[in-house]
Design a protein around this motif. Structure first.
Motif, PDB file in Angstrom:
ATOM      1  N   SER A   1       2.067  -1.724   6.981  1.00 54.28           N
ATOM      2  CA  SER A   1       0.951  -1.082   6.283  1.00 54.28           C
ATOM      3  C   SER A   1       1.234  -1.145   4.790  1.00 54.28           C
ATOM      4  CB  SER A   1       0.781   0.364   6.730  1.00 54.28           C
ATOM      5  OG  SER A   1       1.800   1.174   6.187  1.00 54.28           O
TER       6      SER A   1
ATOM      7  N   ASP B   1      -1.815  -4.035   8.579  1.00 50.69           N
ATOM      8  CA  ASP B   1      -2.772  -2.938   8.689  1.00 50.69           C
ATOM      9  C   ASP B   1      -3.090  -2.411   7.289  1.00 50.69           C
ATOM     10  OD1 ASP B   1      -4.084  -0.568   9.261  1.00 50.69           O
ATOM     11  OD2 ASP B   1      -2.436   0.337  10.376  1.00 50.69           O
ATOM     12  N   GLY B   2      -4.354  -2.480   6.878  1.00 47.51           N
ATOM     13  CA  GLY B   2      -4.749  -1.978   5.555  1.00 47.51           C
ATOM     14  C   GLY B   2      -4.748  -3.046   4.475  1.00 47.51           C
TER      15      GLY B   2
ATOM     16  N   ARG C   1      -7.853  -5.958   1.696  1.00 46.04           N
ATOM     17  CA  ARG C   1      -8.973  -5.027   1.495  1.00 46.04           C
ATOM     18  C   ARG C   1     -10.165  -5.706   0.820  1.00 46.04           C
ATOM     19  NH1 ARG C   1      -7.881   0.245   2.520  1.00 46.04           N
ATOM     20  NH2 ARG C   1      -5.697   0.889   2.594  1.00 46.04           N
TER      21      ARG C   1
END
Length: 213
Positions: free
Chosen positions: A30, A85-86, A89
């Motif tokens: 993350s 994850d994340g 963006r």
């Protein structure tokens, strides 16, 4: 196995990411964890990121992209694979990730996209209320206080108010849609119906990933 997981706020991405990591043994990456580790380890990119954060400035994309590439180049990724994850963006970050993976000789194998209608997410995310005296958290729909409770005894944080949640979802959709389209063109996206029981959602993800192994 090298994967991305995507979904709007409230779609259950974090819950499913934890289940994927447990079942398939991939490294969960993350952005928050990456930044903290890079700064703690005083890597070149970590020190650069810290210089912006210490001044209260936003960390530029090129530094974020550099931290991601730095992390993806570590030994455990080669051994176990990853679940990112994340990140990305933005579509620009997606292109930077493509370039980083190509440089590292790593192939992305799938993008898990957890889909839930935004109106249902609005209900999920804007229903949180907090008791003024005790600070105890409830949800108007999923975990209400005792029947006949007095609404005046509760308050909502600004972030939980419907107008704030709606804005957040709109921003996430505007940023996320081009990324999904980008990976869909590459044939990597697997859409998962997120408005189901947590275990059923994971069962659907498991079926997809078991075919990728």
């Amino acid at each position: 196995m090298n994967l991305l997981i995507m979904g709007l706020p409230g779609a259950g991405k974090g819950t499913q990411a934890a289940k994927i990591v447990e079942k398939f043994g991939v490294a969960h990456i993350s952005t928050g964890d990456m930044f903290r580790a890079a700064m703690a380890n005083q890597t070149d990119m970590g020190l650069l990121a810290k210089s912006y954060i210490d001044k209260g400035d936003l960390v530029p994309d090129e530094v974020t992209n550099g931290i991601v590439k730095e992390r993806l180049g570590q030994a455990d990724i080669k051994e176990k694979g990853f679940l990112l994850d994340g990140y990305p963006r933005t579509i620009e970050q997606a292109h930077a990730l493509d370039a980083a993976l190509a440089d590292l000789g790593i192939q992305l194998q799938g993008v898990i996209n957890i889909e839930i209608d935004s109106s249902k997410l609005l209900e999920r995310l804007s229903g949180r209320i907090i008791h003024k005296e005790t600070g105890e958290t409830f949800h108007k729909v999923f975990n209400p206080p005792a029947a006949g409770y007095n609404e005046n005894d509760y308050y909502q944080r600004e972030d939980d108010k419907p107008e704030s949640v709606k804005r957040r979802l709109e921003v996430n959709m505007a940023q996320g849609d081009p990324i999904i389209a980008h990976y869909r063109e590459k044939g990597l996206v697997h859409d998962i119906e997120g408005d189901q029981d947590i275990e059923i959602v994971f069962s659907d993800i498991d079926k997809v990933l078991s075919n990728l192994v």
